[in-house]
Write a protein that holds these residues in place. Sequence first.
Motif, PDB file in Angstrom:
ATOM      1  N   HIS A 173      46.286  42.220  29.383  1.00 13.82           N
ATOM      2  CA  HIS A 173      47.220  43.021  30.177  1.00 13.82           C
ATOM      3  C   HIS A 173      46.488  43.991  31.092  1.00 13.82           C
ATOM      4  CE1 HIS A 173      50.603  41.491  27.820  1.00 13.82           C
ATOM      5  NE2 HIS A 173      49.902  41.764  26.719  1.00 13.82           N
ATOM      6  N   THR A 174      45.266  44.346  30.752  1.00 16.19           N
ATOM      7  CA  THR A 174      44.498  45.272  31.581  1.00 16.19           C
ATOM      8  C   THR A 174      43.663  44.497  32.598  1.00 16.19           C
ATOM      9  OG1 THR A 174      42.598  45.294  30.080  1.00 16.19           O
ATOM     10  CG2 THR A 174      44.370  46.877  29.641  1.00 16.19           C
ATOM     11  N   ALA A 175      43.176  45.211  33.596  1.00 19.22           N
ATOM     12  CA  ALA A 175      42.353  44.565  34.624  1.00 19.22           C
ATOM     13  C   ALA A 175      41.046  44.055  34.039  1.00 19.22           C
ATOM     14  CB  ALA A 175      42.082  45.561  35.755  1.00 19.22           C
ATOM     15  N   VAL A 176      40.442  44.862  33.150  1.00 17.28           N
ATOM     16  CA  VAL A 176      39.180  44.437  32.518  1.00 17.28           C
ATOM     17  C   VAL A 176      39.410  43.202  31.658  1.00 17.28           C
ATOM     18  CG1 VAL A 176      37.329  45.126  30.959  1.00 17.28           C
ATOM     19  CG2 VAL A 176      38.278  46.783  32.571  1.00 17.28           C
ATOM     20  N   GLY A 177      40.507  43.207  30.929  1.00 16.93           N
ATOM     21  CA  GLY A 177      40.814  42.056  30.075  1.00 16.93           C
ATOM     22  C   GLY A 177      41.013  40.790  30.871  1.00 16.93           C
ATOM     23  N   LYS A 178      41.646  40.895  32.034  1.00 16.61           N
ATOM     24  CA  LYS A 178      41.858  39.708  32.875  1.00 16.61           C
ATOM     25  C   LYS A 178      40.544  39.208  33.471  1.00 16.61           C
ATOM     26  CE  LYS A 178      46.624  40.938  34.005  1.00 16.61           C
ATOM     27  NZ  LYS A 178      47.589  41.335  35.064  1.00 16.61           N
ATOM     28  N   ILE A 179      39.643  40.142  33.803  1.00 13.86           N
ATOM     29  CA  ILE A 179      38.329  39.735  34.312  1.00 13.86           C
ATOM     30  C   ILE A 179      37.545  39.006  33.225  1.00 13.86           C
ATOM     31  CG2 ILE A 179      36.109  40.594  35.140  1.00 13.86           C
ATOM     32  CD1 ILE A 179      37.622  42.844  36.539  1.00 13.86           C
ATOM     33  N   VAL A 180      37.604  39.543  31.998  1.00 13.47           N
ATOM     34  CA  VAL A 180      36.926  38.885  30.870  1.00 13.47           C
ATOM     35  C   VAL A 180      37.510  37.499  30.632  1.00 13.47           C
ATOM     36  CG1 VAL A 180      36.546  38.996  28.376  1.00 13.47           C
ATOM     37  CG2 VAL A 180      36.301  41.056  29.760  1.00 13.47           C
ATOM     38  N   ALA A 181      38.823  37.390  30.705  1.00 18.22           N
ATOM     39  CA  ALA A 181      39.476  36.088  30.502  1.00 18.22           C
ATOM     40  C   ALA A 181      39.069  35.096  31.583  1.00 18.22           C
ATOM     41  CB  ALA A 181      40.988  36.270  30.495  1.00 18.22           C
ATOM     42  N   THR A 182      38.967  35.581  32.826  1.00 15.47           N
ATOM     43  CA  THR A 182      38.547  34.697  33.924  1.00 15.47           C
ATOM     44  C   THR A 182      37.123  34.196  33.711  1.00 15.47           C
ATOM     45  OG1 THR A 182      39.965  35.929  35.455  1.00 15.47           O
ATOM     46  CG2 THR A 182      38.249  34.529  36.412  1.00 15.47           C
ATOM     47  N   GLY A 183      36.227  35.120  33.323  1.00 16.38           N
ATOM     48  CA  GLY A 183      34.848  34.707  33.046  1.00 16.38           C
ATOM     49  C   GLY A 183      34.764  33.718  31.907  1.00 16.38           C
ATOM     50  N   LEU A 184      35.573  33.923  30.863  1.00 13.83           N
ATOM     51  CA  LEU A 184      35.579  32.997  29.729  1.00 13.83           C
ATOM     52  C   LEU A 184      36.125  31.637  30.134  1.00 13.83           C
ATOM     53  CD1 LEU A 184      35.171  32.438  26.712  1.00 13.83           C
ATOM     54  CD2 LEU A 184      37.454  33.401  26.311  1.00 13.83           C
ATOM     55  N   MET A 185      37.118  31.629  31.000  1.00 13.15           N
ATOM     56  CA  MET A 185      37.697  30.356  31.436  1.00 13.15           C
ATOM     57  C   MET A 185      36.678  29.505  32.193  1.00 13.15           C
ATOM     58  SD  MET A 185      41.459  31.615  32.713  1.00 13.15           S
ATOM     59  CE  MET A 185      42.577  32.465  31.583  1.00 13.15           C
ATOM     60  N   PHE A 186      35.888  30.158  33.051  1.00 10.21           N
ATOM     61  CA  PHE A 186      34.901  29.413  33.831  1.00 10.21           C
ATOM     62  C   PHE A 186      33.655  29.090  32.998  1.00 10.21           C
ATOM     63  CE2 PHE A 186      37.300  31.170  37.425  1.00 10.21           C
ATOM     64  CZ  PHE A 186      37.423  30.047  38.202  1.00 10.21           C
ATOM     65  N   GLY A 187      33.087  30.095  32.353  1.00  7.59           N
ATOM     66  CA  GLY A 187      31.848  29.888  31.602  1.00  7.59           C
ATOM     67  C   GLY A 187      32.053  29.179  30.287  1.00  7.59           C
TER      68      GLY A 187
END
Length: 255
Positions: A173-187
Amino acid sequence: MRCSSRRLTSYHLMMTLLILWSVLNALLLTCHVGHWQLESRLNHLLLLIFAADYLLRLIRTPDRKTFLIHSAFDLLGIIPMHPIFAVFRLGRLVRLALYHHLFWRLGLAGKWTHAFHRFLYGTGFIYLFSISIVIIVLSALLFSVSEHQSLADSLWWAVTTATTVGYGDDTPHTAVGKIVATGLMFGGIGFIGLLTSTITDFFTRQPAAQNSAPALSPDETRQLLQKLDHLTQQVDQLQTEVKRLAHQSATHHSK
């Protein structure tokens, strides 16, 4: 020398018992069986013991690069995120069994152990698996901090996201959490895909490798041809000797 060997054997036996104890305790904690508070304290104590043992072995080893490669499961076994990581300590039991030739004594050595070693190191499985675990653990840790979730729930979210299952029970729900999720999705998804393709490729190539003869190197081919020429010369000499003896025998009988 014999005293040193006995000490090493005693040390390996002690570590074997601790590994089995830690894995059993981790399973009890995960399944919520028994006295949770006592098992949790015991888990922390065993974690400190294995972490100290890993650091001491890392400091004392003359070849740290080889140690880090062969002890990758040991490092995963001291990740303090969830008790279930203690299961990775079983990898050390396999190495101890190989060191003491237990598989050979039990008649299990040979083809199985060679295939297992080739699967772990020859295919690069151990490297891809370790990197995938590191990505998942770091993502879960960052997700836990940014989303104020427990480590266990964050680890569950990271695993479901990296494997593309995505149940949707935990979402950032937070901006940091979404960035982490995006990195996990790609990496994470990329390395998980490489991991599964490595496993599939290894087992699909096994029948072909068993049915086909191994290719010879140029040096091996040259040595084989030299031996074949030498064998041909010996056969020619033997045939010449047989003809000479036959001629002598015929001459002797004619007289």
